[in-house]
Scaffold this motif. Structure first.
Motif, PDB file in Angstrom:
ATOM      1  N   ALA A  24     -11.635 -10.290   6.075  1.00  9.93           N
ATOM      2  CA  ALA A  24     -12.872  -9.780   5.816  1.00  9.93           C
ATOM      3  C   ALA A  24     -12.615  -8.881   4.466  1.00  9.93           C
ATOM      4  O   ALA A  24     -13.421  -8.583   3.633  1.00  9.93           O
ATOM      5  CB  ALA A  24     -13.330  -8.743   6.709  1.00  9.93           C
ATOM      6  N   TRP A  25     -11.342  -8.490   4.252  1.00  6.78           N
ATOM      7  CA  TRP A  25     -10.952  -7.508   3.332  1.00  6.78           C
ATOM      8  C   TRP A  25     -11.159  -8.027   1.881  1.00  6.78           C
ATOM      9  O   TRP A  25     -11.355  -7.305   0.967  1.00  6.78           O
ATOM     10  CB  TRP A  25      -9.383  -6.980   3.556  1.00  6.78           C
ATOM     11  CG  TRP A  25      -8.926  -6.192   2.541  1.00  6.78           C
ATOM     12  CD1 TRP A  25      -9.125  -4.735   2.318  1.00  6.78           C
ATOM     13  CD2 TRP A  25      -7.986  -6.496   1.354  1.00  6.78           C
ATOM     14  NE1 TRP A  25      -8.498  -4.405   1.420  1.00  6.78           N
ATOM     15  CE2 TRP A  25      -7.684  -5.293   0.908  1.00  6.78           C
ATOM     16  CE3 TRP A  25      -7.341  -7.453   1.290  1.00  6.78           C
ATOM     17  CZ2 TRP A  25      -6.817  -5.236  -0.108  1.00  6.78           C
ATOM     18  CZ3 TRP A  25      -6.456  -7.590   0.208  1.00  6.78           C
ATOM     19  CH2 TRP A  25      -6.237  -6.413  -0.428  1.00  6.78           C
ATOM     20  N   ARG A  26     -10.981  -9.267   1.660  1.00  5.19           N
ATOM     21  CA  ARG A  26     -10.798  -9.731   0.193  1.00  5.19           C
ATOM     22  C   ARG A  26     -12.214  -9.750  -0.398  1.00  5.19           C
ATOM     23  O   ARG A  26     -13.002 -10.549   0.166  1.00  5.19           O
ATOM     24  CB  ARG A  26     -10.411 -11.276   0.153  1.00  5.19           C
ATOM     25  CG  ARG A  26      -8.855 -11.307   1.020  1.00  5.19           C
ATOM     26  CD  ARG A  26      -8.096 -12.885   0.423  1.00  5.19           C
ATOM     27  NE  ARG A  26      -6.940 -12.707   1.321  1.00  5.19           N
ATOM     28  CZ  ARG A  26      -5.969 -12.160   0.655  1.00  5.19           C
ATOM     29  NH1 ARG A  26      -5.839 -11.577  -0.470  1.00  5.19           N
ATOM     30  NH2 ARG A  26      -4.610 -12.177   1.455  1.00  5.19           N
ATOM     31  N   PRO A  27     -12.178  -9.098  -1.650  1.00  6.30           N
ATOM     32  CA  PRO A  27     -13.447  -9.002  -2.249  1.00  6.30           C
ATOM     33  C   PRO A  27     -13.961 -10.617  -2.471  1.00  6.30           C
ATOM     34  O   PRO A  27     -13.166 -11.461  -3.142  1.00  6.30           O
ATOM     35  CB  PRO A  27     -13.389  -8.206  -3.537  1.00  6.30           C
ATOM     36  CG  PRO A  27     -11.781  -8.204  -3.548  1.00  6.30           C
ATOM     37  CD  PRO A  27     -11.373  -8.698  -2.139  1.00  6.30           C
ATOM     38  N   ASP A  28     -15.306 -10.685  -2.828  1.00  6.60           N
ATOM     39  CA  ASP A  28     -15.883 -12.010  -3.143  1.00  6.60           C
ATOM     40  C   ASP A  28     -17.160 -11.781  -4.120  1.00  6.60           C
ATOM     41  O   ASP A  28     -18.147 -11.499  -3.181  1.00  6.60           O
ATOM     42  CB  ASP A  28     -16.014 -13.095  -2.269  1.00  6.60           C
ATOM     43  CG  ASP A  28     -16.381 -14.452  -2.790  1.00  6.60           C
ATOM     44  OD1 ASP A  28     -16.293 -14.818  -4.002  1.00  6.60           O
ATOM     45  OD2 ASP A  28     -16.971 -15.447  -2.118  1.00  6.60           O
ATOM     46  N   PRO A  29     -17.277 -11.644  -5.097  1.00  8.02           N
ATOM     47  CA  PRO A  29     -16.278 -12.164  -6.180  1.00  8.02           C
ATOM     48  C   PRO A  29     -15.177 -10.982  -6.416  1.00  8.02           C
ATOM     49  O   PRO A  29     -15.752  -9.716  -5.940  1.00  8.02           O
ATOM     50  CB  PRO A  29     -16.970 -12.433  -7.490  1.00  8.02           C
ATOM     51  CG  PRO A  29     -18.440 -11.429  -7.124  1.00  8.02           C
ATOM     52  CD  PRO A  29     -18.595 -11.208  -5.838  1.00  8.02           C
ATOM     53  N   TYR A  30     -14.113 -11.333  -6.739  1.00  9.84           N
ATOM     54  CA  TYR A  30     -13.300  -9.907  -7.510  1.00  9.84           C
ATOM     55  C   TYR A  30     -13.840  -9.331  -8.591  1.00  9.84           C
ATOM     56  O   TYR A  30     -14.371  -9.833  -9.457  1.00  9.84           O
ATOM     57  CB  TYR A  30     -11.992 -10.671  -7.665  1.00  9.84           C
ATOM     58  CG  TYR A  30     -11.037 -10.767  -6.556  1.00  9.84           C
ATOM     59  CD1 TYR A  30     -10.176  -9.858  -6.305  1.00  9.84           C
ATOM     60  CD2 TYR A  30     -11.025 -11.979  -5.918  1.00  9.84           C
ATOM     61  CE1 TYR A  30      -9.116  -9.904  -5.332  1.00  9.84           C
ATOM     62  CE2 TYR A  30     -10.088 -11.865  -4.645  1.00  9.84           C
ATOM     63  CZ  TYR A  30      -9.462 -11.048  -4.472  1.00  9.84           C
ATOM     64  OH  TYR A  30      -8.350 -11.057  -3.461  1.00  9.84           O
ATOM     65  N   GLU A  69     -19.378  -5.081  -2.548  1.00 13.24           N
ATOM     66  CA  GLU A  69     -18.503  -4.084  -2.043  1.00 13.24           C
ATOM     67  C   GLU A  69     -19.020  -3.615  -0.660  1.00 13.24           C
ATOM     68  O   GLU A  69     -18.512  -3.276   0.488  1.00 13.24           O
ATOM     69  CB  GLU A  69     -18.272  -2.733  -2.865  1.00 13.24           C
ATOM     70  CG  GLU A  69     -17.403  -1.478  -2.169  1.00 13.24           C
ATOM     71  CD  GLU A  69     -16.021  -2.111  -1.645  1.00 13.24           C
ATOM     72  OE1 GLU A  69     -15.398  -1.321  -1.292  1.00 13.24           O
ATOM     73  OE2 GLU A  69     -15.650  -3.467  -1.969  1.00 13.24           O
ATOM     74  N   THR A  70     -20.371  -3.304  -0.675  1.00 15.36           N
ATOM     75  CA  THR A  70     -21.278  -2.981   0.495  1.00 15.36           C
ATOM     76  C   THR A  70     -21.212  -4.143   1.484  1.00 15.36           C
ATOM     77  O   THR A  70     -20.865  -3.613   2.547  1.00 15.36           O
ATOM     78  CB  THR A  70     -22.712  -2.548   0.118  1.00 15.36           C
ATOM     79  OG1 THR A  70     -22.770  -1.696  -0.858  1.00 15.36           O
ATOM     80  CG2 THR A  70     -23.464  -2.234   1.369  1.00 15.36           C
ATOM     81  N   GLN A  71     -21.175  -5.121   1.075  1.00 17.59           N
ATOM     82  CA  GLN A  71     -21.136  -6.286   2.242  1.00 17.59           C
ATOM     83  C   GLN A  71     -19.619  -6.381   2.669  1.00 17.59           C
ATOM     84  O   GLN A  71     -19.592  -6.643   3.696  1.00 17.59           O
ATOM     85  CB  GLN A  71     -21.382  -7.785   1.505  1.00 17.59           C
ATOM     86  CG  GLN A  71     -22.991  -7.755   1.098  1.00 17.59           C
ATOM     87  CD  GLN A  71     -23.518  -8.809   0.485  1.00 17.59           C
ATOM     88  OE1 GLN A  71     -22.448  -9.735  -0.072  1.00 17.59           O
ATOM     89  NE2 GLN A  71     -24.836  -9.096   0.103  1.00 17.59           N
ATOM     90  N   ARG A  72     -18.668  -6.233   1.743  1.00 18.53           N
ATOM     91  CA  ARG A  72     -17.287  -6.362   2.209  1.00 18.53           C
ATOM     92  C   ARG A  72     -16.910  -5.261   3.081  1.00 18.53           C
ATOM     93  O   ARG A  72     -16.283  -5.461   4.182  1.00 18.53           O
ATOM     94  CB  ARG A  72     -16.296  -6.191   0.806  1.00 18.53           C
ATOM     95  CG  ARG A  72     -14.791  -6.314   1.189  1.00 18.53           C
ATOM     96  CD  ARG A  72     -14.134  -6.248  -0.123  1.00 18.53           C
ATOM     97  NE  ARG A  72     -13.850  -4.913  -0.499  1.00 18.53           N
ATOM     98  CZ  ARG A  72     -12.748  -3.962  -0.172  1.00 18.53           C
ATOM     99  NH1 ARG A  72     -11.827  -4.656   0.422  1.00 18.53           N
ATOM    100  NH2 ARG A  72     -12.757  -3.000  -0.627  1.00 18.53           N
ATOM    101  N   ARG A  73     -17.313  -3.938   2.770  1.00 20.78           N
ATOM    102  CA  ARG A  73     -17.270  -2.983   3.942  1.00 20.78           C
ATOM    103  C   ARG A  73     -17.692  -3.250   5.252  1.00 20.78           C
ATOM    104  O   ARG A  73     -17.215  -2.965   6.248  1.00 20.78           O
ATOM    105  CB  ARG A  73     -17.670  -1.593   3.273  1.00 20.78           C
ATOM    106  CG  ARG A  73     -16.747  -0.956   2.145  1.00 20.78           C
ATOM    107  CD  ARG A  73     -17.292   0.212   1.573  1.00 20.78           C
ATOM    108  NE  ARG A  73     -16.226   0.580   0.819  1.00 20.78           N
ATOM    109  CZ  ARG A  73     -15.262   1.713   1.264  1.00 20.78           C
ATOM    110  NH1 ARG A  73     -15.057   2.012   2.516  1.00 20.78           N
ATOM    111  NH2 ARG A  73     -14.370   2.077   0.343  1.00 20.78           N
ATOM    112  N   ALA A  74     -18.942  -3.838   5.078  1.00 17.85           N
ATOM    113  CA  ALA A  74     -19.605  -4.146   6.469  1.00 17.85           C
ATOM    114  C   ALA A  74     -18.831  -5.039   7.175  1.00 17.85           C
ATOM    115  O   ALA A  74     -18.922  -5.023   8.394  1.00 17.85           O
ATOM    116  CB  ALA A  74     -21.002  -4.472   6.139  1.00 17.85           C
ATOM    117  N   ALA A  75     -18.220  -6.139   6.308  1.00 17.26           N
ATOM    118  CA  ALA A  75     -17.556  -7.271   7.030  1.00 17.26           C
ATOM    119  C   ALA A  75     -16.214  -6.635   7.598  1.00 17.26           C
ATOM    120  O   ALA A  75     -15.937  -7.101   8.797  1.00 17.26           O
ATOM    121  CB  ALA A  75     -17.176  -8.111   6.158  1.00 17.26           C
TER     122      ALA A  75
END
Length: 98
Positions: A24-30, A69-75
């Motif tokens: 979940a931690w890996r950003p997409d896109p970077y 980043e909001t989506q990444r944090r939620a994941a």
């Protein structure tokens, strides 16, 4: 000496969740303004510290306010018990050779 702009985040994780958290931690896109990133975890896998180097503080702030980043944090949220973070500016220290 080159100055660095660094965002450091430490998270305490749910027991036995490191592998799921890392997915979940890996950003997409970077983010394009991200220069380098490192992750360090405790021996028991229940604490992880991320260290990311940015082009500037503004670039980091822009990423942190972005939808990806909001989506990444939620994941990541289901695996995180506690989180603390800070933004720093600094430079590499010279270590004398022996």
């Amino acid at each position: 000496m080159e100055e660095h702009f660094v965002w450091v985040t430490t998270r305490r994780l749910q027991p036995s969740s490191l592998e799921e958290f890392e997915r979940a931690w890996r950003p997409d896109p970077y983010p394009q303004s991200l220069r380098r990133a490192y992750a360090y975890w405790s021996e028991d896998g229940e604490e992880i510290t991320g260290v990311s180097f940015w082009e500037s503080k503004e670039a980091c702030d822009t990423w942190r306010a972005s939808e990806p980043e909001t989506q990444r944090r939620a994941a990541m949220a289901p695996y995180v018990v506690e989180e603390w973070e800070g933004f720093y500016q600094g430079r590499e220290l010279t270590v004398p050779r022996r």
